[in-house]
Design an enzyme around this catalytic site. Structure first.
Site, short mmCIF file in Angstrom:
data_model
loop_
_atom_site.label_atom_id
_atom_site.label_comp_id
_atom_site.label_asym_id
_atom_site.label_seq_id
_atom_site.Cartn_x
_atom_site.Cartn_y
_atom_site.Cartn_z
N LYS A 1 -60.08 103.40 28.90
CA LYS A 1 -59.93 102.18 29.71
C LYS A 1 -61.28 101.76 30.24
O LYS A 1 -62.12 102.61 30.53
CB LYS A 1 -58.99 102.44 30.90
CG LYS A 1 -58.34 101.20 31.46
CD LYS A 1 -57.21 100.74 30.57
CE LYS A 1 -56.42 99.61 31.14
NZ LYS A 1 -55.13 99.46 30.43
N GLY B 1 -41.87 88.52 38.01
CA GLY B 1 -43.11 88.19 37.26
C GLY B 1 -42.72 87.44 36.01
O GLY B 1 -41.94 87.95 35.20
N GLY C 1 -44.90 86.11 33.59
CA GLY C 1 -46.09 85.93 32.77
C GLY C 1 -45.80 86.37 31.35
O GLY C 1 -44.65 86.30 30.89
N ASN C 2 -46.81 86.86 30.67
CA ASN C 2 -46.64 87.24 29.27
C ASN C 2 -45.55 88.29 29.10
O ASN C 2 -44.59 88.11 28.35
CB ASN C 2 -47.99 87.74 28.71
CG ASN C 2 -47.86 88.26 27.30
OD1 ASN C 2 -47.27 89.31 27.07
ND2 ASN C 2 -48.35 87.51 26.33
N ALA C 3 -45.68 89.40 29.82
CA ALA C 3 -44.73 90.50 29.64
C ALA C 3 -43.32 90.11 30.09
O ALA C 3 -42.34 90.32 29.36
CB ALA C 3 -45.23 91.73 30.41
N GLY C 4 -43.21 89.52 31.28
CA GLY C 4 -41.91 89.20 31.86
C GLY C 4 -41.14 88.16 31.07
O GLY C 4 -39.93 88.31 30.81
P1 NAD Z 1 -49.53 87.72 33.57
O1 NAD Z 1 -50.68 87.35 34.43
O2 NAD Z 1 -49.29 86.97 32.31
O3 NAD Z 1 -48.20 87.59 34.45
C1 NAD Z 1 -48.08 88.12 35.73
C2 NAD Z 1 -46.96 87.36 36.43
O4 NAD Z 1 -46.72 87.98 37.69
C3 NAD Z 1 -47.27 85.90 36.72
O5 NAD Z 1 -46.12 85.12 36.45
C4 NAD Z 1 -47.54 85.89 38.23
O6 NAD Z 1 -47.22 84.64 38.84
C5 NAD Z 1 -46.57 86.97 38.67
N1 NAD Z 1 -46.86 87.50 39.99
C6 NAD Z 1 -48.05 87.70 40.59
N2 NAD Z 1 -47.86 88.14 41.85
C7 NAD Z 1 -46.52 88.26 42.02
C8 NAD Z 1 -45.69 88.67 43.08
N3 NAD Z 1 -46.20 89.04 44.25
N4 NAD Z 1 -44.37 88.67 42.88
C9 NAD Z 1 -43.83 88.27 41.72
N5 NAD Z 1 -44.56 87.87 40.68
C10 NAD Z 1 -45.88 87.85 40.84
O7 NAD Z 1 -49.62 89.29 33.29
P2 NAD Z 1 -48.87 90.14 32.16
O8 NAD Z 1 -49.72 90.29 30.97
O9 NAD Z 1 -47.47 89.62 32.01
O10 NAD Z 1 -48.85 91.56 32.90
C11 NAD Z 1 -47.89 91.87 33.89
C12 NAD Z 1 -47.81 93.37 34.03
O11 NAD Z 1 -47.46 93.93 32.77
C13 NAD Z 1 -49.12 94.07 34.43
O12 NAD Z 1 -48.80 95.19 35.23
C14 NAD Z 1 -49.69 94.54 33.12
O13 NAD Z 1 -50.56 95.66 33.29
C15 NAD Z 1 -48.41 94.92 32.40
N6 NAD Z 1 -48.59 94.99 30.95
C16 NAD Z 1 -48.80 93.87 30.22
C17 NAD Z 1 -48.97 93.98 28.85
C18 NAD Z 1 -49.19 92.76 28.00
O14 NAD Z 1 -49.25 92.94 26.76
N7 NAD Z 1 -49.27 91.58 28.56
C19 NAD Z 1 -48.93 95.24 28.22
C20 NAD Z 1 -48.69 96.38 29.00
C21 NAD Z 1 -48.51 96.22 30.37
#
Ligand code: NAD
Length: 422
Positions: free
Chosen positions: A111, A224, A226-229
């Site tokens: 990392k 959340g 974002g991408n993952a959610g």
């Molecule tokens: P992202 O920035 O695309 O999405 C994050 C989301 O969380 C956004 O919608 C944001 O508005 C929301 N958010 C922020 N603060 C918040 C709060 N207080 N309450 C509720 N929602 C809130 O990020 P992502 O890529 O979706 O990553 C999210 C999590 O998933 C992280 O912990 C990341 O490490 C993990 N993750 C992501 C991936 C990936 O491929 N994207 C892979 C493994 C793990």
């Protein structure tokens, strides 16, 4: 990524060491192997001088932690965030070792990160900082030694700059296999964008089978968007479940009759937030976590489910898309409440698995169809889930302990077989 911040009162490396210690005790791990696993193999700190737009030089600090490569090259993302620290990257690199071992892909864990606030930097400053960081770590990364990827606040753009800088420095020929999470035009993989959510939906399907949960009558809350959610929610919706609550950094929305993900996505794209979505009630993020539902998907921040709210969680299954959303104390409470937690190292392993597929495609200079990628992902994740579930039953421990235990068994076996040299 947006607005993600670590809980500063918790030292993540201490948490990672505690998890390792617990697993080591359960399997009576050799003391020497435990010591090897408790220390990252290498941690590099670099100073990154960058000429800023105001013509002054600013020196950023960056890290790359390489935890263990007994099973294959180090693999792990690069994070840009003001709260990056050496303890954080060390912990995250150890968790990557476990995640890759659980997914049974031939990688170790790494990392990296730079202490910076990319939201306050221009495109030019970001590019100069990224290229200088790539140069500074170029002697320890490489297509067969350490393969970086995106993480918080980095994406395809940064990966492209790193690939371009490394390729120019090391032989001046294009080396897409150095890094994953690249745009498709320069060797990215189809299906990478949805991979984390898709992998999570497979683990949910497997958990539902084991627990005899009917997805068609299940309800889901996702924290959340974002991408993952978003992709996780969309893909469990495709299995027949009803999404009843969703949230982002501004707050959440709830409708017991169901929210339709496609329409939510369009609303969020247009308005920036979910709040105000027609026909839904506004709820707080705390209320979202306590929603009465079958499946809860934390997909935003670290340390969301703690000893303060764990007792109030009303889900049957929690599938962690986010990294580290549940604290160790909360884990114990959830286990007593018989809530099945599919831990981050298993539930979000789809991302690194498709990164591995991207690397394979790059090495072979061939490209797979999206169906191919998704089918292979399904096979890998389904097997990983079965392995962890079996370990959970065998050792009578929660799924998180079972995941780490399984990983420690796999990595320690590789260390023993390879031996120490010199
Ligand atoms: P992202 O920035 O695309 O999405 C994050 C989301 O969380 C956004 O919608 C944001 O508005 C929301 N958010 C922020 N603060 C918040 C709060 N207080 N309450 C509720 N929602 C809130 O990020 P992502 O890529 O979706 O990553 C999210 C999590 O998933 C992280 O912990 C990341 O490490 C993990 N993750 C992501 C991936 C990936 O491929 N994207 C892979 C493994 C793990």
């Amino acid at each position: 990524m947006s607005e993600l911040s670590a809980n500063k009162t918790i030292n993540p490396f201490e948490v990672a060491l505690k998890q390792l210690e617990e697993s080591s005790k359960l399997i009576d791990l050799d003391e020497g192997i435990h010591k090897i696993l408790a220390h990252p193999k290498r941690v590099l700190t670099v100073s990154i001088p960058v000429r800023m737009d105001n013509n002054k030089i600013h020196v950023f600090t960056g890290f790359r932690s390489q935890h263990n490569d007994a099973r294959g090259p180090f693999k792990g993302g690069i994070r840009y965030h003001p709260q990056v620290s050496v303890e954080e990257v060390k912990a995250l690199s150890m968790w990557m070792t476990w995640k890759c071992a659980i997914a049974d892909i031939p990688y170790g864990g790494g990392k990296g990160g730079i202490i910076c606030n990319p939201k306050e930097m221009s495109e030019g400053e970001l590019e100069r900082m990224t290229r200088r960081y790539a140069y500074s770590i170029s002697d320890i990364i490489g297509p067969h030694t350490d393969i970086p990827a995106p993480d918080v606040y980095t994406g395809g753009k940064e990966m492209s700059w790193i690939m371009d800088t490394y390729s120019a420095l090391k032989g001046n020929f294009v080396q897409p296999e150095l890094i994953t999470g690249k745009p498709i035009a320069i060797g990215g993989s189809l299906g990478r964008n949805e991979a984390t959510g898709r992998g999570l939906s497979f683990t949910v399907r497997e958990a539902a089978n084991r627990l005899k949960i009917n997805m068609k009558t299940s309800t889901v809350a996702v924290q959340g968007f974002g991408n993952a959610g978003q992709f996780a929610a969309q893909l469990v919706e495709e299995q027949g479940a009803k999404i009843i609550a969703a949230s982002d950094s501004k707050g959440g929305i709830y409708n017991k009759n169901g929210l339709q993900i496609g329409s939510l996505r369009k609303y969020k794209e247009k308005n920036g937030f979910l709040d105000g979505y027609p026909g839904a009630k506004s709820i707080s993020n705390e209320e979202l976590l306590e929603t009465d539902c079958t499946l809860l998907i934390p997909a935003a921040l670290e340390s969301q489910i703690t000893k303060k709210n764990a007792e109030k969680i009303n889900a049957k299954v929690i599938a962690e898309a986010a990294n580290g959303p549940t604290t160790p104390e909360a884990d114990e409470i959830l286990y007593k409440k018989e809530i099945l937690v599919i831990p981050d190292v298993l539930a979000n392993g789809g991302g690194v698995t498709v990164s591995y597929f991207e690397w394979l495609q790059n090495l072979r200079r061939e490209y797979w169809t999206e169906d191919d990628v998704n089918e292979r992902l399904d096979r890998n994740i389904t097997k990983a889930f079965a392995d962890v579930y079996q370990t959970h039953e065998k050792y009578r421990v929660n799924m998180r302990k079972a995941s780490i235990l399984l990983a420690v068994l796999r990595v320690s076996e590789a260390i023993k077989i390879r031996g120490l040299w010199p």
